[in-house]
Design a protein around this motif. Structure first.
Motif, PDB file in Angstrom:
ATOM      1  N   MET A  94      28.159 -21.125  24.191  1.00 43.06           N
ATOM      2  CA  MET A  94      26.960 -20.314  24.020  1.00 43.06           C
ATOM      3  C   MET A  94      25.703 -21.130  24.334  1.00 43.06           C
ATOM      4  O   MET A  94      24.770 -20.647  24.970  1.00 43.06           O
ATOM      5  CB  MET A  94      26.913 -19.761  22.595  1.00 43.06           C
ATOM      6  N   ILE A 153      33.646 -16.308  24.580  1.00 33.86           N
ATOM      7  CA  ILE A 153      32.622 -16.155  23.551  1.00 33.86           C
ATOM      8  C   ILE A 153      32.904 -14.910  22.722  1.00 33.86           C
ATOM      9  O   ILE A 153      33.154 -13.832  23.245  1.00 33.86           O
ATOM     10  CB  ILE A 153      31.219 -16.065  24.185  1.00 33.86           C
ATOM     11  N   SER A 154      32.866 -15.089  21.407  1.00 30.62           N
ATOM     12  CA  SER A 154      33.136 -13.988  20.484  1.00 30.62           C
ATOM     13  C   SER A 154      32.102 -13.990  19.380  1.00 30.62           C
ATOM     14  O   SER A 154      31.671 -15.063  18.932  1.00 30.62           O
ATOM     15  CB  SER A 154      34.540 -14.133  19.889  1.00 30.62           C
ATOM     16  N   PRO A 155      31.682 -12.819  18.894  1.00 28.70           N
ATOM     17  CA  PRO A 155      30.728 -12.772  17.778  1.00 28.70           C
ATOM     18  C   PRO A 155      31.375 -13.080  16.434  1.00 28.70           C
ATOM     19  O   PRO A 155      30.683 -13.179  15.425  1.00 28.70           O
ATOM     20  CB  PRO A 155      30.225 -11.320  17.831  1.00 28.70           C
ATOM     21  N   ALA A 156      32.691 -13.237  16.410  1.00 30.93           N
ATOM     22  CA  ALA A 156      33.393 -13.507  15.157  1.00 30.93           C
ATOM     23  C   ALA A 156      33.150 -14.939  14.684  1.00 30.93           C
ATOM     24  O   ALA A 156      32.764 -15.815  15.465  1.00 30.93           O
ATOM     25  CB  ALA A 156      34.891 -13.262  15.325  1.00 30.93           C
ATOM     26  N   ASP A 157      33.386 -15.176  13.394  1.00 31.76           N
ATOM     27  CA  ASP A 157      33.258 -16.510  12.813  1.00 31.76           C
ATOM     28  C   ASP A 157      34.448 -17.354  13.265  1.00 31.76           C
ATOM     29  O   ASP A 157      35.592 -17.099  12.882  1.00 31.76           O
ATOM     30  CB  ASP A 157      33.223 -16.402  11.291  1.00 31.76           C
TER      31      ASP A 157
END
Length: 272
Positions: free
Chosen positions: A1, A17-21
């Motif tokens: 990112m 890329i993932s919005p998850a933790d």
């Protein structure tokens, strides 16, 4: 990112890329290389709304079986997570703040486990003035993952002090690739077994490239890897001080770092 935010990378292809933790669980993905600059800030936390409708935050810890230790220090969690992501012969280079090198408790456990299960062969101590956030003192740790073994894989740690008596600013004197030429030469990427120290106690005490054995590090308080040996000339050479703007920036960085530590102390006292 971080690379994408700086306009570096392939924007047209699919990405991981993932919005998850990323720290919640082991995804099972194993890779050959990890190059990472995890988010700065020591504590992981979650925000929630209490019964009065007010926003509160609480420390967030991750209970993962693949982690050596449970902690709310997200930098230590990222180090553990990255080690899990590596294949048995995978390699990593990770930007970490100074606290990862010296913090006791969970920090000491992570350092000992990292040296036992991987070859933690190199630490690059970064200069100030290379990050947007003020007060950041950071390093790059380089380690190679290894299969399970009875004896620790780390035999020696090579440290390059690129911080003491070196001054950069984001605008007037930014860090450039050629500034790293000496470190790259010392690193000896083609064969790290052929490395040679530039430091010598008598002939070159200001040498920036120095080797520390595993036993020397284990004998240090809290197994600290926060090691310096070069004399800080800014404390003695008053006739050759950095420019006023550089001094001002360094003062701000030191104050910001101190304030961050005090904020953490206040938070802990409030919750105790």
């Amino acid at each position: 990112m971080n690379l994408f935010l700086h306009n570096i990378g392939d924007f047209d292809s699919d990405t991981f890329i993932s919005p998850a933790d990323a720290l919640v669980a082991d995804t099972g993905v194993r890779v050959d290389y990890v190059l990472a600059n995890p988010p700065f800030g020591k504590k992981s936390s979650m925000t929630f709304t209490n019964d009065e409708g007010e926003q509160e935050s609480d420390d967030l810890t991750y209970n993962r079986q693949d982690f050596w230790v449970t902690t709310s220090n997200k930098q230590l969690n990222f180090v553990q997570h990255i080690r899990t992501m590596l294949k048995s012969d995978g390699r990593a280079a990770v930007v970490v703040p100074d606290n990862v090198l010296f913090e006791g408790g969970a920090g000491e456990t992570v350092r000992k486990k990292l040296m036992a299960t991987t070859n933690l062969h190199t630490i690059l101590r970064l200069p100030t003035g290379v990050f947007y956030k003020q007060g950041v003192k950071a390093n790059v740790i380089f380690f190679d993952n290894k299969p399970a073994a009875k004896d620790p894989w780390t035999r020696e740690v090579w440290i390059y002090d690129f911080r003491t008596n070196i001054h950069f600013t984001l605008k007037k004197n930014p860090l450039r690739f050629e500034d790293l030429a000496d470190f790259i030469a010392c690193y000896c990427p083609k064969n790290i077994a052929k490395r040679k120290e530039t430091w010598h106690p008598e002939s070159n005490p200001e040498g920036r490239w120095r080797r520390f054995t595993y036993d020397e590090i284990m004998a240090r308080d809290k197994t600290s890897l926060d090691i310096t040996w070069i004399k800080d000339k800014s404390l003695t050479d008053l006739d050759n001080l950095p420019d006023p703007d550089v001094l001002a920036a360094e003062i701000i960085e030191n104050l910001e770092a101190g304030l961050e530590n005090f904020r953490e102390i206040v938070t802990r006292l409030t919750k105790s």
